[in-house]
Design an enzyme around this catalytic site. Structure first.
Site, PDB file in Angstrom:
ATOM      1  CG  ASP A 131      -1.767   1.191   1.375  1.00 40.06           C
ATOM      2  OD1 ASP A 131      -2.405   1.565   0.369  1.00 40.06           O
ATOM      3  OD2 ASP A 131      -1.821   1.776   2.469  1.00 40.06           O
ATOM      4  NE  ARG A 132       0.630   7.377  -2.489  1.00 39.92           N
ATOM      5  CZ  ARG A 132       0.136   8.390  -3.175  1.00 39.92           C
ATOM      6  NH1 ARG A 132       0.345   8.497  -4.456  1.00 39.92           N
ATOM      7  NH2 ARG A 132      -0.603   9.308  -2.559  1.00 39.92           N
ATOM      8  CG  ASP A 133      -1.545   7.730   0.453  1.00 37.92           C
ATOM      9  OD1 ASP A 133      -0.472   8.267   0.129  1.00 37.92           O
ATOM     10  OD2 ASP A 133      -2.568   7.778  -0.241  1.00 37.92           O
TER      11      ASP A 133
ATOM     12  CB  THR B  43      -2.032   3.312  -3.981  1.00 38.00           C
ATOM     13  OG1 THR B  43      -2.512   4.417  -3.242  1.00 38.00           O
ATOM     14  CG2 THR B  43      -1.618   3.750  -5.371  1.00 38.00           C
ATOM     15  CG  ASN B  44      -8.121   1.838  -2.790  1.00 39.08           C
ATOM     16  OD1 ASN B  44      -8.022   1.114  -3.782  1.00 39.08           O
ATOM     17  ND2 ASN B  44      -8.640   1.415  -1.656  1.00 39.08           N
ATOM     18  CD  GLN B  45      -3.533   7.710  -4.568  1.00 37.75           C
ATOM     19  OE1 GLN B  45      -3.645   8.925  -4.549  1.00 37.75           O
ATOM     20  NE2 GLN B  45      -2.979   7.035  -3.556  1.00 37.75           N
TER      21      GLN B  45
ATOM     22  CG  ASP C 240      -1.964   2.276   6.462  1.00 39.53           C
ATOM     23  OD1 ASP C 240      -2.516   1.890   5.410  1.00 39.53           O
ATOM     24  OD2 ASP C 240      -1.964   3.463   6.827  1.00 39.53           O
TER      25      ASP C 240
ATOM     26  NE  ARG D  47     -12.420   2.830  -2.633  1.00 41.44           N
ATOM     27  CZ  ARG D  47     -11.577   3.796  -2.292  1.00 41.44           C
ATOM     28  NH1 ARG D  47     -10.771   4.309  -3.193  1.00 41.44           N
ATOM     29  NH2 ARG D  47     -11.538   4.256  -1.064  1.00 41.44           N
ATOM     30  CE  LYS D  48      -5.158  -0.643  -1.596  1.00 38.63           C
ATOM     31  NZ  LYS D  48      -3.953  -0.208  -0.879  1.00 38.63           N
TER      32      LYS D  48
END
Length: 183
Positions: free
Chosen positions: A12-14, A56-58, A133, A106-107
């Site tokens: 994941d990113r953020d 990543t969901n954006q 996270d 989308r996750k």
């Protein structure tokens, strides 16, 4: 902890790679602030994992707070930093859809994992690790048959969901240290 040599890694990113903006979105490269130890972790991962992906969901794109080009600038700068430090990212997947659209990409839905497997036929989702996270990250990994690693400030997610969280570490760097000590 098992040996993950040759596995694929999904990140994941953020909140995992960069600092999450509570109540907001990373919309510019200046807002993309790495969490301590991320570049070191990425270098370690390059020696352990066969493939490395970011998923990543954006929805900031779906909300018109940023464009696909804005996101590309952020990701290209990060990939450049990772490469310069001796790490590697094979591909970054993102879903720009709003949560309310219930997109398969989308996750916690597994569309991004299936896209990675299609793009890289050597990827075996049962021999993959998802690091995130949030509960949706853990559900994504679990739904795709991956080993899941929770990182960050929400360890209660692991206590409340022991069937979908395999390991917990405070940071991505802490997870990478565990991989080095297992070699």
């Amino acid at each position: 902890m098992r040996d993950f040599s040759g596995y694929s890694l999904f990140l994941d990113r953020d909140g995992v790679i960069n600092q999450r903006i509570i109540g907001g979105y990373v919309t510019r490269t200046e807002d993309f602030i790495l969490i301590n130890g991320v570049l070191e972790a990425m270098k370690t991962f390059a020696h352990v994992f066969n493939r490395i992906f970011i998923v990543t969901n954006q929805q900031g794109i779906g909300k018109c707070l940023m464009t696909e080009d804005d996101l590309s600038l952020i990701h290209n700068a990060f990939v450049k930093d990772v490469d310069a430090y001796g790490g590697r990212i094979d591909k970054i997947y993102h879903c720009p859809k709003l949560k309310s659209e219930h997109s398969f990409y989308r996750k916690p839905h597994i569309g991004m994992a299936l896209r990675a497997r299609k793009d890289f036929p050597d990827v075996n989702l049962k021999k993959s690790v998802m690091v995130g996270d949030s509960q949706s990250d853990m559900e994504f990994g679990h739904n795709a048959g991956m080993t899941t690693v929770l990182v960050g400030d929400e360890p209660q997610i692991a206590r409340e969901n022991p069937k979908i969280v395999d390991y917990y570490f405070p940071t991505l760097y802490d997870f990478s240290l565990e991989l080095v000590t297992k070699k």
